[in-house]
Design a protein around this motif. Structure first.
Motif, short mmCIF file in Angstrom:
data_model
loop_
_atom_site.label_atom_id
_atom_site.label_comp_id
_atom_site.label_asym_id
_atom_site.label_seq_id
_atom_site.Cartn_x
_atom_site.Cartn_y
_atom_site.Cartn_z
N LYS A 1 -1.13 19.59 4.08
CA LYS A 1 -0.18 19.74 5.01
C LYS A 1 0.43 21.24 5.18
CE LYS A 1 2.60 16.37 5.90
NZ LYS A 1 3.76 15.37 5.63
N THR B 1 2.61 24.06 7.76
CA THR B 1 3.39 24.10 8.80
C THR B 1 3.63 25.74 8.76
OG1 THR B 1 4.69 22.19 8.41
CG2 THR B 1 5.86 23.88 9.76
N SER C 1 5.25 29.15 10.74
CA SER C 1 6.15 29.73 11.76
C SER C 1 5.64 30.67 12.39
CB SER C 1 7.55 29.89 11.00
OG SER C 1 7.12 31.19 10.19
N GLU D 1 1.25 28.98 15.65
CA GLU D 1 2.46 28.41 15.13
C GLU D 1 2.42 26.95 15.24
OE1 GLU D 1 7.39 28.35 15.95
OE2 GLU D 1 5.81 29.91 16.75
N GLY D 2 2.59 26.02 14.25
CA GLY D 2 2.59 24.73 14.52
C GLY D 2 2.41 23.94 13.18
N GLN D 3 1.97 22.87 13.39
CA GLN D 3 1.63 21.54 12.26
C GLN D 3 0.16 21.64 11.96
OE1 GLN D 3 4.54 18.35 13.14
NE2 GLN D 3 4.56 18.30 11.15
N TYR D 4 -0.32 21.43 10.89
CA TYR D 4 -1.65 21.32 10.59
C TYR D 4 -2.03 20.19 9.48
CZ TYR D 4 -2.65 25.86 12.78
OH TYR D 4 -2.50 26.84 13.87
N ILE E 1 2.31 13.04 13.20
CA ILE E 1 2.34 14.38 14.01
C ILE E 1 2.63 14.14 15.43
CG2 ILE E 1 0.08 14.35 15.27
CD1 ILE E 1 -0.16 17.26 13.69
N THR F 1 -3.99 19.06 14.50
CA THR F 1 -2.98 19.95 14.54
C THR F 1 -2.32 19.89 16.15
OG1 THR F 1 -2.69 22.45 14.85
CG2 THR F 1 -4.69 21.69 15.07
N ASN F 2 -1.45 20.09 15.89
CA ASN F 2 -0.55 20.10 17.33
C ASN F 2 -0.37 21.54 17.87
OD1 ASN F 2 1.42 21.57 15.77
ND2 ASN F 2 3.11 19.91 16.11
N THR F 3 -1.20 22.58 17.57
CA THR F 3 -1.51 23.67 18.11
C THR F 3 -2.23 24.23 19.27
OG1 THR F 3 -2.97 24.34 16.68
CG2 THR F 3 -0.60 24.65 16.01
#
Length: 343
Positions: A50, A52, A54, A65-68, A98, A197-199
């Protein structure tokens, strides 16, 4: 050596891995920036990574930038039902995690985009998943999913992002899911990993064919990318093979005078890549380059072959079976997930 910008990977933890194996000053700079939160642990056979990132971390490692969230079963093979079941369970868990902040109702729409070229098997995970979901949608009459496989720019002449943008404006979904094949920097990841991912996503970026991105910034709604690594650069295979040979010979030299080495009755098989190996013992045999890090040797091959017109992108021979398995896995998980969200 000349500095190379490594772009032939879509996996965030491989980017982080490269940063960690660069100079001490670069690693300390990354740590001091506090821009990348990196967690790694195992859930049964599934290795969960995981990350994160910035805004500051994005500038350091070259990822948005985001979560993976990366899920890998290192020992997975084509007939491994248990491994696929554990991967499916983990995927369902983290697809929920997510999206925990997105509110769904029975009227909510989720636009699912299957990216890729259906006529090229390693690139067909997106269209294959759309086919699997359409078949199930006809049976179960699920209204939340809007399914679309736009093809690739080479087939349509239009940017895929433009198609998706038009659909998003028309449908007004609460979420866009983009499913695509990825490139990896490690042969051990091929068809053994799922990244969430939410990117958003840049279609084709892993193999140098970058198109307009599909993201929240472009579409105005949350975009989650789901990817499976199906291809690797041939230079990576060369580097991995050389590293395995060096590790094997160095290990044998180290074990030569130990009692355990004298008792061995079979050829030695390499242990985990995490095991510390003293490459200095093989310097007299292979020279200075045998003591370089794996990343440095890989960079050497990249430099030597950079202008070679015969550079290759490689995929497993069973890729057609893998695509069917992953299309089914993703389809099953998404239907189960949406059922739990709206009911």
């Amino acid at each position: 050596m000349q500095e190379i910008n490594w772009t032939r990977t879509d996996l965030i933890d491989e980017t982080e891995e490269v940063v960690q194996h660069q100079t001490k000053q670069q690693k300390e700079k990354l740590d001091d920036s506090e821009g990348v939160l990196f967690e790694e642990f195992n859930e049964n056979r599934v290795k969960v990574t995981k990350v994160t990132v910035s805004k500051e971390g994005s500038e350091e490692i070259g990822k948005k930038e985001g979560q993976y969230i990366t899920l890998t079963v290192p020992s997975l093979n084509i007939d491994d039902l248990e491994g696929m079941e554990q991967l499916e369970k983990a995927f369902l868990k983290y697809i929920e995690e997510i999206h925990k902040d997105i509110k769904f109702t029975k009227d909510s729409k989720v636009l699912v985009i299957g990216l890729g070229n259906k006529t090229i098997t390693p690139d067909a995970i997106g269209p294959f998943t759309i086919d699997a979901m359409q078949a199930r949608q006809l049976e179960e009459h699920v209204d939340q999913f809007i399914l679309y496989a736009p093809g690739v720019t080479g087939q349509t002449g239009f940017e895929t992002s433009d198609f998706v943008h038009a659909l998003t404006e028309k449908i007004k979904p609460v979420l866009v899911l983009a499913i695509d094949a990825l490139a990896t920097r490690g042969t051990s990841r091929l068809c053994k990993t799922i990244q969430i991912t939410n990117t958003g996503i840049h279609p084709g970026s892993g193999v140098g064919n970058q198109r307009t991105e599909i993201s929240k910034e472009v579409l105005g709604v949350p975009v989650t990318a789901i990817g499976v690594p199906t291809v690797v650069d041939a230079t990576v295979i060369i580097a991995d093979a050389v590293d395995k040979v060096f590790r094997s010979i160095a290990k044998k030299v180290q074990e030569k005078n130990k009692p355990s080495g004298k008792l061995a009755v079979t050829s030695w098989t390499s242990d985990s890549e995490d095991e510390e190996i003293d490459y200095e013992v093989i310097r007299p045999i292979f020279g200075e380059w045998s003591t370089w890090s794996k990343a440095e040797r890989r960079q050497l091959f990249e430099e030597v072959l950079l202008s070679n017109s015969q550079r290759l992108i490689v995929t497993p021979k069973e890729v057609d079976i893998w695509m069917t398995k992953y299309a089914t896995l993703i389809s099953n998980c998404l239907f189960q997930w949406i059922d739990e969200k709206v009911n």
